[in-house]
Design a protein around this motif. Sequence first.
Motif, PDB file in Angstrom:
ATOM      1  N   ALA A  48       2.859   1.771   3.009  1.00  0.00           N
ATOM      2  CA  ALA A  48       4.030   1.081   3.551  1.00  0.00           C
ATOM      3  C   ALA A  48       3.856   0.842   5.054  1.00  0.00           C
ATOM      4  CB  ALA A  48       5.297   1.896   3.278  1.00  0.00           C
ATOM      5  N   ALA A  49       3.314   1.855   5.748  1.00  0.00           N
ATOM      6  CA  ALA A  49       3.108   1.719   7.198  1.00  0.00           C
ATOM      7  C   ALA A  49       2.123   0.581   7.487  1.00  0.00           C
ATOM      8  CB  ALA A  49       2.595   3.040   7.781  1.00  0.00           C
ATOM      9  N   THR A  50       1.039   0.551   6.742  1.00  0.00           N
ATOM     10  CA  THR A  50       0.042  -0.502   6.944  1.00  0.00           C
ATOM     11  C   THR A  50       0.624  -1.883   6.647  1.00  0.00           C
ATOM     12  OG1 THR A  50      -1.708   1.044   6.383  1.00  0.00           O
ATOM     13  CG2 THR A  50      -2.252  -1.303   6.230  1.00  0.00           C
ATOM     14  N   TRP A  51       1.381  -1.945   5.569  1.00  0.00           N
ATOM     15  CA  TRP A  51       2.005  -3.229   5.200  1.00  0.00           C
ATOM     16  C   TRP A  51       2.850  -3.752   6.360  1.00  0.00           C
ATOM     17  CZ3 TRP A  51       6.636  -5.646   4.873  1.00  0.00           C
ATOM     18  CH2 TRP A  51       6.734  -6.789   4.046  1.00  0.00           C
ATOM     19  N   LEU A  52       3.683  -2.860   6.934  1.00  0.00           N
ATOM     20  CA  LEU A  52       4.572  -3.269   8.027  1.00  0.00           C
ATOM     21  C   LEU A  52       3.785  -3.678   9.268  1.00  0.00           C
ATOM     22  CD1 LEU A  52       7.404  -0.638   7.579  1.00  0.00           C
ATOM     23  CD2 LEU A  52       7.728  -3.133   7.630  1.00  0.00           C
TER      24      LEU A  52
END
Lengths: 462, 462
Positions: free
Chosen positions: B44-48
Amino acid sequence: MPALDTVLSRADANLDSSLERMFALCRIKSISTDPAYKEECARAATWLSDYLASLGFTSSVRPTPGHPMVVAHHEGAAPDAPHVLFYGHYDVQPVDPINLWETDPFEPTIKQTANGRKVITGRGTSDDKGQLLTFVEACRAFKETHGSLPVKVTILFEGEEESGSPSLKPFLEANAAELKADFALVCDTSMWDAETPAISAGLRGLVGEEIVVKAADRDLHSGYFGGAAANPIHILARILDGLHDDNGRVTLPGFYDGVEETPEDVKDSWKTLGMSDEKFLGEIGLSVPSGEKGRGVLESTWARPTAEVNGIIGGYTGDGFKTVIAAEASAKVSFRLVGKQNPDKIRESFRAYVKSKIPADCSVEFHKHGGSPAIQLPYDSALLNKAKAALSDEWPKPAVTIGMGGSIPIVGDFQKMLGMESLLAGFALSDDRIHSPNEKYELTSYHKGIRSWIRIMAALKG
Amino acid sequence: MPALDTVLSRADANLDSSLERMFALCRIKSISTDPAYKEECARAATWLSDYLASLGFTSSVRPTPGHPMVVAHHEGAAPDAPHVLFYGHYDVQPVDPINLWETDPFEPTIKQTANGRKVITGRGTSDDKGQLLTFVEACRAFKETHGSLPVKVTILFEGEEESGSPSLKPFLEANAAELKADFALVCDTSMWDAETPAISAGLRGLVGEEIVVKAADRDLHSGYFGGAAANPIHILARILDGLHDDNGRVTLPGFYDGVEETPEDVKDSWKTLGMSDEKFLGEIGLSVPSGEKGRGVLESTWARPTAEVNGIIGGYTGDGFKTVIAAEASAKVSFRLVGKQNPDKIRESFRAYVKSKIPADCSVEFHKHGGSPAIQLPYDSALLNKAKAALSDEWPKPAVTIGMGGSIPIVGDFQKMLGMESLLAGFALSDDRIHSPNEKYELTSYHKGIRSWIRIMAALKG
């Protein structure tokens, strides 16, 4: 009595094969409370019926709306021999928490304890598969030596003892003529200690209730609704906390109706058993009696009624934290009854008390889980005295007559429905961890248990 | 203001693709409290971070001892534009009880409700993935129309908000210079109602504690030991019941130290909101306020401290019944704090109280789950007034300033560690079922939330 010695020797010689049979029965996962194990229960019943048939019993598996019964008959050597009904149960308790078992609960294993005793671990080894087989193996020793049994024997094994025996009463009623005997033998109890056999004369009754307290129509965020919305765990805590007063007495109106004080001479006889609060509780890592103030542990567990919460759950119980206010919370509560306490009235009183604690915008559901009154058997009878003498011959110390904290509703059913008293003798020990992880049965309990029934059957014949 | 209209129109035109992005983020199972989902949190962090980079932010994923942070920067159109720090969290609550979800919690789905409103169901749609994307999508609309942002923006997304933010303070400390802005924008709060936007000025603090009461060294048969052995569920019920008196007040010594009465003019302004106990509780199927007697639901949830049991478990909780006395029982308890209540002192007082209720032969373990004091933001400031005017332009009814029952510890950390006040504006609704099954976010919340941030950013620039 050379004939008796022959049978006892045969039981000794049979021990290894007797153990194999016990292991085979204990491997069957006959957990009666969990519908997932229905087929396993049926398998245990068939296994027992087949084994009894192989010993010359007329045996059959009888269907019920729940788990089946096993009924088997064998004539006595003499036409006028007494007729006994032997009762046991082949179902077992669930095994959770499974992670606390040191060995597979359904793979019986013989272990040597630190003090040199040999024990058999596994679910049902003590409660009640190992116990019921002590009697069957005693019958086998008689059959293999004499080709006959000294008394006429009817056997009844049920598979719902651990789930409140819902099918038992209808079955006894429908088959009363077939099951009626002179008296019943029940092997589901404990020794006083590893050297002292015991016959149980008092049995507490049981009322089981599950309550589900319901508040909001969904789980809530405790930040948004905390301080405004009813929390069912709080309501449940208030209900459960209010069940006992500061002296450990149960607060339900009418709860002690029908409870009589134990006669002084009986209490005196218990004093001679040499039990102390410290010793009783020390075995389980405790030291402070928790029940009614001013009563010792034997009186508290044998002759006084109790209310115990057996389970509780509500809200978030996983790892970490979740700031939730649960929509519902539930508890399983059981009452142990003594004397003439009326199970129906106790249940009614509990339900009325619970309802009185439910806020107007919340609700409660009740689920009934069995109910039976307490049983008091005679402290003195010919049957009792014959059995005590037989047990005293087998074990290092003489047999004693004791009370019992647990409930065996069948004994009351035998009294009321078949007009038959019971003799309760068993060879479990208080540290057998029945209903808990790492249940065990002593090898000595099994071996001398078989020998004990041989002696008792021989004594009953005469 | 034609330039503003252009941006708003762009946001309208972008709505379908904005929803696709939100769905993609919500499909990632970033449950921070459960170690099994560690990789999902990182995803999720990478996606954001990748998405912010695609919009022209200088963005990076920053490792922490727990789940990573996302930090991104973008200059404002003018060198003297204000600098805002926007905060949100990409982690979500666990989804149990999973059987109560009507759709897959990690497959966002648009549904039409009975009253014709469109909602997006799924874990995190409201708390906080949908909310944080309202700001990101607002930035996107500015970038696509003007190629710039009206204010300088730093973004901080954390992944441990639902598990007590253990890495946040050290991260703020280590990166204070990079993260310091003129003020913070926090989008993790609710509207007053579906037509009335709200800015939150008061936030309750939080203390979380888990207690494990231990009695016997194993589970016991309640027949053999009931009435003699301590039952940890009884002890726990007594502890939890004793937390509140009959007037709903918390009984812990010193609990109300630092709690001040809410000013009459503030309470009067809350009265104008037209909320009643019946309406507030009616939405969740209740009707009787459960907290401190004599205080309305708004005061109880915004301005009064609470103690709530969030979870409890002990003994046998499966199907059927098991007459066991458990070896241990546990509860998760949280306190919501207001005013100057000291979290450490509350925790100490609770632990001392619990210990005082533990019998001599039993024990208790404590596990700490986060602690933060309450926050009171100004009821009147230039920042607040600009934001309220912007929100009032977007929504059918004017924006209101309210209190808030939940805890957002980051607001206190921004105050103390970065010397920065926060503006708390969000578009969730009180029936979004955050932390519960069937969490949803209104399509209108998402659409007009994006438009609201466009208006607020434009207002802040001037």
